[in-house]
Design a protein around this motif. Sequence first.
Motif, PDB file in Angstrom:
ATOM      1  N   TRP A 148      38.572  54.110  69.958  1.00  0.00           N
ATOM      2  CA  TRP A 148      39.263  54.295  68.676  1.00  0.00           C
ATOM      3  C   TRP A 148      40.591  55.022  68.849  1.00  0.00           C
ATOM      4  CZ3 TRP A 148      37.472  50.648  66.307  1.00  0.00           C
ATOM      5  CH2 TRP A 148      36.107  50.392  66.167  1.00  0.00           C
ATOM      6  N   THR A 149      40.682  55.877  69.848  1.00  0.00           N
ATOM      7  CA  THR A 149      41.983  56.481  70.151  1.00  0.00           C
ATOM      8  C   THR A 149      42.981  55.394  70.525  1.00  0.00           C
ATOM      9  OG1 THR A 149      40.948  58.539  70.916  1.00  0.00           O
ATOM     10  CG2 THR A 149      43.207  58.107  71.650  1.00  0.00           C
ATOM     11  N   CYS A 152      44.171  53.565  67.405  1.00  0.00           N
ATOM     12  CA  CYS A 152      45.181  54.345  66.674  1.00  0.00           C
ATOM     13  C   CYS A 152      46.544  54.245  67.354  1.00  0.00           C
ATOM     14  CB  CYS A 152      44.742  55.804  66.571  1.00  0.00           C
ATOM     15  SG  CYS A 152      43.362  56.081  65.450  1.00  0.00           S
ATOM     16  N   GLU A 156      50.111  52.644  65.911  1.00  0.00           N
ATOM     17  CA  GLU A 156      51.399  53.338  65.973  1.00  0.00           C
ATOM     18  C   GLU A 156      52.454  52.458  66.632  1.00  0.00           C
ATOM     19  OE1 GLU A 156      52.459  56.084  64.742  1.00  0.00           O
ATOM     20  OE2 GLU A 156      50.581  56.896  63.961  1.00  0.00           O
ATOM     21  N   ARG A 164      45.935  55.236  59.663  1.00  0.00           N
ATOM     22  CA  ARG A 164      45.253  55.486  60.931  1.00  0.00           C
ATOM     23  C   ARG A 164      43.880  56.090  60.648  1.00  0.00           C
ATOM     24  NH1 ARG A 164      49.804  53.040  60.676  1.00  0.00           N
ATOM     25  NH2 ARG A 164      51.335  53.448  62.311  1.00  0.00           N
ATOM     26  N   LEU A 175      39.203  52.474  57.422  1.00  0.00           N
ATOM     27  CA  LEU A 175      40.597  52.767  57.115  1.00  0.00           C
ATOM     28  C   LEU A 175      40.771  52.684  55.601  1.00  0.00           C
ATOM     29  CD1 LEU A 175      40.383  51.058  59.932  1.00  0.00           C
ATOM     30  CD2 LEU A 175      42.867  50.956  59.751  1.00  0.00           C
TER      31      LEU A 175
END
Length: 284
Positions: A148-149, A152, A156, A164, A175
């Motif tokens: 999930w990082t 995100c 970006e 995010r 979300l």
Amino acid sequence: MMERFRTWHEILMERLSDPEDVIGYLEVSLEEYLDDGDKAFFLKGIKNVIEAQGGILSVSEHAGIDPRFLSDIVNNESMPPFHILSSIFTSFGAEAPINLPPTNIMSDTGARRALGTSGKTVSEQVIEKNFAEKENFTERQLQNKKYWTGLCEHLERRNSCLQRPTVNTSHYRDLQIGIKGFSLRARQTIKHKEISAALVMRGANAIGRFYALRVQEEDIEKDFGDKLEWWARAKSEKRVAFRNQEADPTDEKDWHNQHEWLVDTLEKLYAVFHPRLEKLMMRV
């Protein structure tokens, strides 16, 4: 001799023997409890997991908790303290409950007696556990967090219009889209080697809103460009989803492609549904 058909309980036990299915089962049970407050149904769900996963001793060892807490759930239908529920959920990789109604709060003496050897109060152990959990994630939970990082970071880089999501160790992330009762969901499932994106509807009016959209199914799917799955079985939420069944979330080398697919699909869902949701909410 007539063929014997399996009972629903036997089928459920077979499904819940797979930890991957336990995650979704626990999280849906929790969502429905938060929605309707049916404690007996919620505890029945936990009891089913305990039974399918080998019984009280097996699950207590897996979750690192005193078996007497689980015995109370199974035999007395007692709502366990918050940190015990959290331990059960996180031990299977499910998202821990964060907003439960008040449960039975034990006295410090009762907590020491139940927890046995430590001699520490529930509050003291919860604090220690919160610190420990930061360092003691399972390998799968760490992988989820990393996944999930990466999503995100992809949002970006794409300068996406989508909000995010917060990063945690669950197998899905929601979300927010700025309309109460609706969100988008990104999900990755190791067992079935698939990822999916969905519009999620929650709340007392979810079923009505679901079918208000369902009557537009042909136009919605034409705008989306593909067939969608309309899922209304869960009591607490309804979903309209699109799946990619050729994606392995454990293949880190393929994460860029998976994140690209998720962002593309989530943005398409947003573009197709958001204007319709705004009109729908204006009529409420």
